[in-house]
Design an enzyme around this catalytic site. Structure first.
Site, mmCIF file in Angstrom:
data_model
loop_
_atom_site.group_PDB
_atom_site.id
_atom_site.type_symbol
_atom_site.label_atom_id
_atom_site.label_comp_id
_atom_site.label_asym_id
_atom_site.label_seq_id
_atom_site.Cartn_x
_atom_site.Cartn_y
_atom_site.Cartn_z
ATOM 1 N N LEU A 1 0.792 -1.239 -0.191
ATOM 2 C CA LEU A 1 -0.273 -0.053 -0.004
ATOM 3 C C LEU A 1 0.753 1.150 0.002
ATOM 4 O O LEU A 1 0.994 1.978 1.048
ATOM 5 C CB LEU A 1 -0.980 -0.040 1.158
ATOM 6 C CG LEU A 1 -1.930 -1.130 1.180
ATOM 7 C CD1 LEU A 1 -2.993 -1.231 2.324
ATOM 8 C CD2 LEU A 1 -2.794 -1.064 -0.225
ATOM 9 N N HIS A 2 1.389 1.427 -1.198
ATOM 10 C CA HIS A 2 2.393 2.761 -1.188
ATOM 11 C C HIS A 2 1.555 3.826 -1.783
ATOM 12 O O HIS A 2 0.208 3.726 -1.847
ATOM 13 C CB HIS A 2 3.675 2.453 -2.194
ATOM 14 C CG HIS A 2 3.111 1.986 -3.679
ATOM 15 N ND1 HIS A 2 2.983 2.833 -4.594
ATOM 16 C CD2 HIS A 2 2.867 0.781 -4.077
ATOM 17 C CE1 HIS A 2 2.579 2.487 -5.777
ATOM 18 N NE2 HIS A 2 2.580 1.053 -5.293
#
Length: 85
Positions: A14-15
């Site tokens: 989850l960048h």
């Protein structure tokens, strides 16, 4: 408040890109949604920055809490999807 646990589907976790997509979807629902890693404090899923603080990599279990089932299903589906594709 319904909740479910899903595994992060994005290849690099989850960048910024997946976090932004999820946060924008939450904002569009108008409902509060939280995300949490096992043993961690829930964060506001309407904030891309807060989502990124989870440090969630591909396969990390994320608990999604929402006010209604439709919102829960939508956001959990995004967390589980490969949003980098």
């Amino acid at each position: 408040m319904p909740s479910t646990t899903v595994a992060v589907g994005s290849a690099v976790g989850l960048h910024a890109r997946p976090a932004t997509i999820i946060a924008e979807a939450v904002a569009a629902t108008g409902s509060p949604v939280t995300l949490a890693v096992d043993g961690g404090e829930p964060v506001d899923a309407g904030s891309a920055l807060m989502i990124m603080t989870l440090g969630a990599e591909k396969g990390t279990a994320i608990t999604v809490d929402a006010e209604d089932q439709a919102t829960l299903d939508q956001i959990a589906g995004l967390v589980a999807a490969d949003l980098d594709a």
